[in-house]
Scaffold this motif. Structure first.
Motif, PDB file in Angstrom:
ATOM      1  N   PHE A   1      47.919  25.246  33.257  1.00  0.00           N
ATOM      2  CA  PHE A   1      48.481  26.481  34.054  1.00  0.00           C
ATOM      3  C   PHE A   1      47.931  27.710  34.048  1.00  0.00           C
ATOM      4  CE2 PHE A   1      51.621  30.139  33.731  1.00  0.00           C
ATOM      5  CZ  PHE A   1      52.166  29.712  34.788  1.00  0.00           C
ATOM      6  N   MET A   2      47.064  28.025  32.921  1.00  0.00           N
ATOM      7  CA  MET A   2      46.368  29.282  32.749  1.00  0.00           C
ATOM      8  C   MET A   2      45.124  29.149  33.656  1.00  0.00           C
ATOM      9  SD  MET A   2      45.527  32.303  31.405  1.00  0.00           S
ATOM     10  CE  MET A   2      46.384  32.475  29.649  1.00  0.00           C
ATOM     11  N   ALA A   3      44.468  27.959  33.808  1.00  0.00           N
ATOM     12  CA  ALA A   3      43.346  27.802  34.684  1.00  0.00           C
ATOM     13  C   ALA A   3      43.746  27.995  36.204  1.00  0.00           C
ATOM     14  CB  ALA A   3      42.709  26.575  34.670  1.00  0.00           C
ATOM     15  N   SER A   4      45.179  27.471  36.436  1.00  0.00           N
ATOM     16  CA  SER A   4      45.513  27.707  37.808  1.00  0.00           C
ATOM     17  C   SER A   4      45.822  29.260  38.024  1.00  0.00           C
ATOM     18  CB  SER A   4      46.576  26.907  38.348  1.00  0.00           C
ATOM     19  OG  SER A   4      47.740  27.150  37.341  1.00  0.00           O
ATOM     20  N   VAL A   5      46.301  29.889  37.204  1.00  0.00           N
ATOM     21  CA  VAL A   5      46.649  31.202  37.180  1.00  0.00           C
ATOM     22  C   VAL A   5      45.313  32.135  37.875  1.00  0.00           C
ATOM     23  CG1 VAL A   5      47.516  33.563  36.236  1.00  0.00           C
ATOM     24  CG2 VAL A   5      48.834  31.247  36.073  1.00  0.00           C
ATOM     25  N   LEU A   6      44.450  31.798  36.802  1.00  0.00           N
ATOM     26  CA  LEU A   6      42.935  32.557  37.078  1.00  0.00           C
ATOM     27  C   LEU A   6      42.270  32.013  38.401  1.00  0.00           C
ATOM     28  CD1 LEU A   6      41.427  32.216  33.455  1.00  0.00           C
ATOM     29  CD2 LEU A   6      42.336  33.970  34.457  1.00  0.00           C
ATOM     30  N   ALA A   7      42.440  30.795  38.534  1.00  0.00           N
ATOM     31  CA  ALA A   7      41.879  30.433  40.086  1.00  0.00           C
ATOM     32  C   ALA A   7      42.458  31.031  41.108  1.00  0.00           C
ATOM     33  CB  ALA A   7      41.994  28.915  40.407  1.00  0.00           C
ATOM     34  N   ALA A   8      43.888  31.295  41.103  1.00  0.00           N
ATOM     35  CA  ALA A   8      44.414  32.077  42.321  1.00  0.00           C
ATOM     36  C   ALA A   8      44.202  33.650  42.045  1.00  0.00           C
ATOM     37  CB  ALA A   8      46.234  31.707  42.021  1.00  0.00           C
ATOM     38  N   ASN A   9      43.995  33.969  40.989  1.00  0.00           N
ATOM     39  CA  ASN A   9      43.846  35.543  40.789  1.00  0.00           C
ATOM     40  C   ASN A   9      42.537  35.839  40.216  1.00  0.00           C
ATOM     41  OD1 ASN A   9      46.882  36.297  41.322  1.00  0.00           O
ATOM     42  ND2 ASN A   9      47.086  34.406  39.862  1.00  0.00           N
ATOM     43  N   PRO A  10      41.288  35.770  40.585  1.00  0.00           N
ATOM     44  CA  PRO A  10      40.265  35.987  39.995  1.00  0.00           C
ATOM     45  C   PRO A  10      40.146  37.362  39.494  1.00  0.00           C
ATOM     46  CG  PRO A  10      39.522  35.433  42.317  1.00  0.00           C
ATOM     47  CD  PRO A  10      41.116  35.087  41.929  1.00  0.00           C
ATOM     48  N   THR A  11      40.809  38.162  40.278  1.00  0.00           N
ATOM     49  CA  THR A  11      40.715  39.865  39.862  1.00  0.00           C
ATOM     50  C   THR A  11      41.140  40.062  38.341  1.00  0.00           C
ATOM     51  OG1 THR A  11      42.744  40.051  40.895  1.00  0.00           O
ATOM     52  CG2 THR A  11      40.718  40.662  42.149  1.00  0.00           C
ATOM     53  N   ILE A  12      41.845  39.239  38.108  1.00  0.00           N
ATOM     54  CA  ILE A  12      42.205  39.580  36.446  1.00  0.00           C
ATOM     55  C   ILE A  12      41.018  39.709  35.616  1.00  0.00           C
ATOM     56  CG2 ILE A  12      43.545  38.521  34.470  1.00  0.00           C
ATOM     57  CD1 ILE A  12      45.329  36.886  36.551  1.00  0.00           C
ATOM     58  N   VAL A  13      40.014  38.775  35.486  1.00  0.00           N
ATOM     59  CA  VAL A  13      38.991  38.858  34.791  1.00  0.00           C
ATOM     60  C   VAL A  13      37.859  39.473  35.501  1.00  0.00           C
ATOM     61  CG1 VAL A  13      39.655  37.178  33.122  1.00  0.00           C
ATOM     62  CG2 VAL A  13      38.505  36.355  35.256  1.00  0.00           C
ATOM     63  N   ALA A  14      37.943  40.053  36.671  1.00  0.00           N
ATOM     64  CA  ALA A  14      36.620  40.360  37.368  1.00  0.00           C
ATOM     65  C   ALA A  14      35.877  41.459  36.641  1.00  0.00           C
ATOM     66  CB  ALA A  14      37.087  41.024  38.705  1.00  0.00           C
ATOM     67  N   ARG A  15      34.527  41.052  36.503  1.00  0.00           N
ATOM     68  CA  ARG A  15      33.562  42.138  35.795  1.00  0.00           C
ATOM     69  C   ARG A  15      34.039  42.449  34.253  1.00  0.00           C
ATOM     70  NH1 ARG A  15      34.206  43.608  40.677  1.00  0.00           N
ATOM     71  NH2 ARG A  15      35.809  45.284  40.369  1.00  0.00           N
TER      72      ARG A  15
ATOM     73  N   ALA B   1      37.140  31.376  34.830  1.00  0.00           N
ATOM     74  CA  ALA B   1      36.743  32.674  34.674  1.00  0.00           C
ATOM     75  C   ALA B   1      35.428  32.913  35.198  1.00  0.00           C
ATOM     76  CB  ALA B   1      37.154  33.158  33.360  1.00  0.00           C
ATOM     77  N   THR B   2      34.503  32.182  35.007  1.00  0.00           N
ATOM     78  CA  THR B   2      33.035  32.531  35.205  1.00  0.00           C
ATOM     79  C   THR B   2      32.686  32.833  36.610  1.00  0.00           C
ATOM     80  OG1 THR B   2      32.479  30.290  35.903  1.00  0.00           O
ATOM     81  CG2 THR B   2      32.001  30.939  33.484  1.00  0.00           C
ATOM     82  N   LYS B   3      33.717  32.508  37.414  1.00  0.00           N
ATOM     83  CA  LYS B   3      33.817  33.007  38.945  1.00  0.00           C
ATOM     84  C   LYS B   3      33.623  34.439  39.096  1.00  0.00           C
ATOM     85  CE  LYS B   3      35.086  31.748  43.504  1.00  0.00           C
ATOM     86  NZ  LYS B   3      35.971  30.795  44.334  1.00  0.00           N
ATOM     87  N   SER B   4      34.347  35.324  38.551  1.00  0.00           N
ATOM     88  CA  SER B   4      34.593  36.581  38.779  1.00  0.00           C
ATOM     89  C   SER B   4      33.953  37.603  37.463  1.00  0.00           C
ATOM     90  CB  SER B   4      35.977  36.833  39.346  1.00  0.00           C
ATOM     91  OG  SER B   4      36.855  36.374  38.150  1.00  0.00           O
TER      92      SER B   4
END
Ligand SMILES: C[S@@+](CC[C@H](N)C(=O)[O-])C[C@H]1O[C@@H](n2cnc3c(N)ncnc32)[C@H](O)[C@@H]1O
Length: 450
Positions: free
Chosen positions: A362-376, A394-397
């Motif tokens: 679930f958490m991974a799907s939230v992060l995949a849909a909202n990469p800005t949460i962890v951006a930079r 998370a590594t994407k952003s």
């Protein structure tokens, strides 16, 4: 209460639930209790996994204790913790006249006994029984059994419950009957391996990788245990043998204890008194004739050793990787193939980190849909487990991710999963660290990941 102190400051902190053991402390109370509660389940899964392929048939009973058996009369034998019948079927083949009661607390083991090619209802009665709970005299008439065989079974019982087992079997043994006993001895090399790997539950008691347990007996402990529960020692030997494992270039000292007990004050089985071995022993000075006790190590070169087949499991642990399965996960533009401990064995492992939890998906799907949460951002994942999908997404952003877990096996599998699923440049942003919560060294090491 000291004046001015806030009431909350006076309260005792709530007791902490220790899941992972701290180093050298052995198994934590949480897992000790679980291994005890689920002992039957662990053995049943053992038989589901190994069927009748793990233990070899034990052909030595006749050779070691032949004088206790009689080919002429219909003796009644009880084999406790019979497993899939590796002791009873060779016995029935040698002494076709005997009648065997065979019990085990694993329903799968009993099913395998009943479907064995040599199983005959006229000579074997097999039934499910937990020796620490179920009264044997409900299945077997009291004082009716000539010989009880306990072959590598008492070691599987926690030392606190061993007296219950002995009192249970004593009820069905004839006054002149005996118990033939073989089990692990203190100082066996497998015991040392357990100690190194911190699998100790209590003194001389360990848990294997699959959740089954093994106690290593000292002769004094065993003698006292039987004496305190109404038996006398008739024979007791500590045997040792060097076992070679050529493929691993290892020489291992295996030790086991072999004994015969009879009911205290009962008419002891006399048929073996005249054996050559006994006579030789009685020739020694200062030895009471009623007990043949050889507590000095007996180096047995020609004796059949049957604890070698468990060596791989005992000595090297059961590798989590041998029972794994791959889970495919698709999340937006990510596709993962995650290696986890297969479902069938998940309840047998000490770590909760060897499986993939719904919450992680679930958490991974939230992060995949909202990469800005962890951006930079710099991200620390706690209790990451073996999957690592949240950290990988998370590594994407983000700038950096430190994926942590307290369990070494989970981290080992996590590292493999990351390598097989992540490519540069994302791979370069992700590091893994062992982090047991509250462990200062681990915390410092995790901080140093930047
Ligand atoms: C190492 S195996 C030995 C099997 C068998 N005696 C033989 O010679 O191959 C130990 C057996 O003890 C059984 N066992 C362990 N604790 C038990 C208990 N409390 N009641 C009944 N059986 C038990 C296990 O299910 C397992 O089959």
């Amino acid at each position: 209460m000291a004046s001015g102190a806030h009431p909350l400051e006076q309260q005792e902190p709530p007791p902490r639930l220790q899941i992972y053991s701290t180093s050298s402390a052995g198994v934590s109370p949480f897992w000790k209790e679980k291994y005890e509660r689920d002992a039957k389940k662990y053995w049943d899964v053992f038989y589901k996994r190994h069927q009748d392929r793990f233990f070899k048939d034990r052909h030595y009973l006749d050779k070691e204790w032949g004088c206790y058996f009689s080919a002429a009369e219909r003796q009644v034998i009880l084999e406790v913790g019979c497993g899939v019948g590796n002791t009873i079927f060779p016995l029935v083949a040698t002494y076709p006249e005997i009648f065997v009661y065979a019990c085990d607390f694993s329903p799968r083991a009993i099913e395998l006994v009943k479907t064995h090619k040599d199983f005959k209802e006229t000579s074997v009665s097999a039934f499910v029984c937990d020796l620490t709970v179920d009264d044997l005299s409900k299945q077997i008439p009291p004082s009716s059994v000539d010989i009880i065989t306990m072959i590598f079974v008492l070691s599987a019982v926690s030392p606190e419950k061993m007296p219950v087992v002995l009192q249970n079997v004593r009820k069905v043994l004839k006054p002149n009957g005996c118990v033939l006993f073989r089990d692990y001895a203190n100082g066996d090399l497998a015991q040392e391996r357990f100690t190194c790997k911190d699998q100790m539950i209590s003194d001389n008691f360990y848990v294997r990788g699959d959740g089954t347990r093994a106690y290593y007996f000292a002769d004094e402990f065993l003698t006292n245990l039987f004496k305190e529960n109404g038996f006398d020692v008739q024979e007791l030997d500590i045997c040792c043998k060097q076992v070679e494992n050529r493929s691993r270039e290892l020489v291992m000292n295996r030790r086991w204890i072999q004994a015969v007990f009879h009911i205290a004050d009962g008419a002891k089985s006399s048929s073996c008194i005249e054996t050559a071995q006994e006579a030789a022993f009685l020739d020694q000075e200062n030895v009471k004739p009623e007990v043949k006790k050889n507590v000095l190590d007996r180096v047995v070169n020609n004796s059949e050793i049957d604890i070698s087949e468990g060596v791989a499991a005992d000595m090297f642990g059961i590798s989590p990787s041998s029972d794994n399965e791959i889970i495919n996960i698709n999340l937006r533009d990510w596709t993962f193939k995650i290696n986890v401990l297969s479902k069938e064995y998940q309840h047998t492992c000490r770590s909760t980190g060897l499986m993939l939890w719904e919450s992680a998906r679930f958490m991974a799907s939230v992060l995949a849909a909202n990469p800005t949460i962890v951006a930079r951002k710099k991200v620390l994942e706690l209790g990451c487990g073996c999957g690592g999908i949240c950290s990988m997404v998370a590594t994407k952003s983000c700038d950096l991710v430190v994926a942590t877990d307290g369990d070494e096996y989970a981290l080992e599998l996590l590292t493999k999963n990351i390598k097989s699923n992540l490519k540069l440049p994302f791979l370069a942003k992700l590091t893994t660290k062992r982090l047991e919560w509250g462990n200062r060294d681990h915390i410092e090491a995790s901080k140093g990941s930047e």
